[in-house]
Every structure is written in C-alpha cells, then in structure tokens.
Motif scaffolding. Structure first.
Motif, mmCIF file in Angstrom:
data_model
loop_
_atom_site.group_PDB
_atom_site.id
_atom_site.type_symbol
_atom_site.label_atom_id
_atom_site.label_comp_id
_atom_site.label_asym_id
_atom_site.label_seq_id
_atom_site.Cartn_x
_atom_site.Cartn_y
_atom_site.Cartn_z
ATOM 1 N N ALA A 73 0.829 -1.205 0.000
ATOM 2 C CA ALA A 73 0.000 0.000 0.000
ATOM 3 C C ALA A 73 0.863 1.255 0.000
ATOM 4 O O ALA A 73 0.564 2.230 -0.697
ATOM 5 C CB ALA A 73 -0.927 -0.002 1.206
ATOM 6 N N PHE A 74 1.932 1.244 0.772
ATOM 7 C CA PHE A 74 2.843 2.389 0.791
ATOM 8 C C PHE A 74 3.443 2.614 -0.595
ATOM 9 O O PHE A 74 3.473 3.735 -1.104
ATOM 10 C CB PHE A 74 3.945 2.165 1.824
ATOM 11 C CG PHE A 74 4.891 3.320 1.944
ATOM 12 C CD1 PHE A 74 4.534 4.437 2.671
ATOM 13 C CD2 PHE A 74 6.122 3.288 1.329
ATOM 14 C CE1 PHE A 74 5.400 5.518 2.780
ATOM 15 C CE2 PHE A 74 6.987 4.351 1.425
ATOM 16 C CZ PHE A 74 6.631 5.474 2.160
ATOM 17 N N ALA A 75 3.899 1.533 -1.225
ATOM 18 C CA ALA A 75 4.480 1.641 -2.570
ATOM 19 C C ALA A 75 3.433 2.121 -3.572
ATOM 20 O O ALA A 75 3.728 2.946 -4.440
ATOM 21 C CB ALA A 75 5.051 0.294 -3.004
ATOM 22 N N ALA A 76 2.215 1.635 -3.439
ATOM 23 C CA ALA A 76 1.147 2.053 -4.357
ATOM 24 C C ALA A 76 0.825 3.533 -4.185
ATOM 25 O O ALA A 76 0.473 4.206 -5.158
ATOM 26 C CB ALA A 76 -0.097 1.215 -4.118
ATOM 27 N N GLY A 77 0.959 4.047 -2.988
ATOM 28 C CA GLY A 77 0.722 5.469 -2.769
ATOM 29 C C GLY A 77 1.794 6.343 -3.388
ATOM 30 O O GLY A 77 1.542 7.486 -3.763
ATOM 31 N N ILE A 78 2.977 5.807 -3.513
ATOM 32 C CA ILE A 78 4.098 6.564 -4.071
ATOM 33 C C ILE A 78 4.157 6.460 -5.601
ATOM 34 O O ILE A 78 4.601 7.391 -6.272
ATOM 35 C CB ILE A 78 5.415 6.069 -3.442
ATOM 36 C CG1 ILE A 78 5.476 6.491 -1.990
ATOM 37 C CG2 ILE A 78 6.623 6.591 -4.187
ATOM 38 C CD1 ILE A 78 6.668 5.957 -1.254
ATOM 39 N N LEU A 79 3.692 5.364 -6.157
ATOM 40 C CA LEU A 79 3.833 5.117 -7.601
ATOM 41 C C LEU A 79 3.313 6.239 -8.503
ATOM 42 O O LEU A 79 3.959 6.536 -9.505
ATOM 43 C CB LEU A 79 3.166 3.803 -7.970
ATOM 44 C CG LEU A 79 3.961 2.558 -7.630
ATOM 45 C CD1 LEU A 79 3.179 1.310 -7.983
ATOM 46 C CD2 LEU A 79 5.299 2.556 -8.344
ATOM 47 N N PRO A 80 2.184 6.876 -8.214
ATOM 48 C CA PRO A 80 1.738 7.932 -9.125
ATOM 49 C C PRO A 80 2.724 9.085 -9.268
ATOM 50 O O PRO A 80 2.695 9.804 -10.259
ATOM 51 C CB PRO A 80 0.431 8.416 -8.513
ATOM 52 C CG PRO A 80 -0.058 7.274 -7.730
ATOM 53 C CD PRO A 80 1.169 6.588 -7.203
#
Length: 76
Positions: A28-35
C-alpha cells in the motif's frame, strides 16, 4: 518529495485499518508513491517536469489497472 511520502503514508495507514499483514501494508505504501514516479522528470529539467508531472500515472484508471491484477495475485 514530502508530498510523495505523505501519499505513501496515507495509503499505508488506510490499509492498517483493515489488515495486519506487513506485506500488504508495504504494498500500500508503494502504491501510494507510484503515481509520483513521473516527478522523476525533474532530473532532466524543470520544463520536462512541468510537461509530464501529473499526466502519466496520476489518472485514476491506472489505480484500477494495477490494483485488480495485484489483488487477484495476493488473494491466491
């Protein structure tokens, strides 16, 4: 950069409400940063940054496109 980390923390804490799985929280943390990966264009100059930031990965459709296969993979 601080806003990118805040994006990751918001998604991390949102998942903390529903799961204790550390792998899922990290995802979830990585997904929040990806954009915000398109912000790396700043390395090539401010013109490139202003031209591409918030255009490549920010649309909501990318969240759906990436979330559906990942959720199926994690569910198995």
């Amino acid at each position: 950069m601080p806003f990118t980390i805040i994006h990751g923390l918001i998604s991390y804490f949102a998942v903390c409400l529903f799961s204790r799985d550390k792998r899922l929280r990290l995802l979830a943390f990585a997904a929040g940063i990806l954009p915000d990966l398109d912000a790396l264009g700043i390395l090539f100059g401010m013109d490139y940054y202003y031209q591409f930031h918030r255009t490549l990965f920010h649309p909501l459709i990318y969240a759906i496109v990436f979330a559906v296969p990942i959720s199926f993979a994690l569910n198995r």
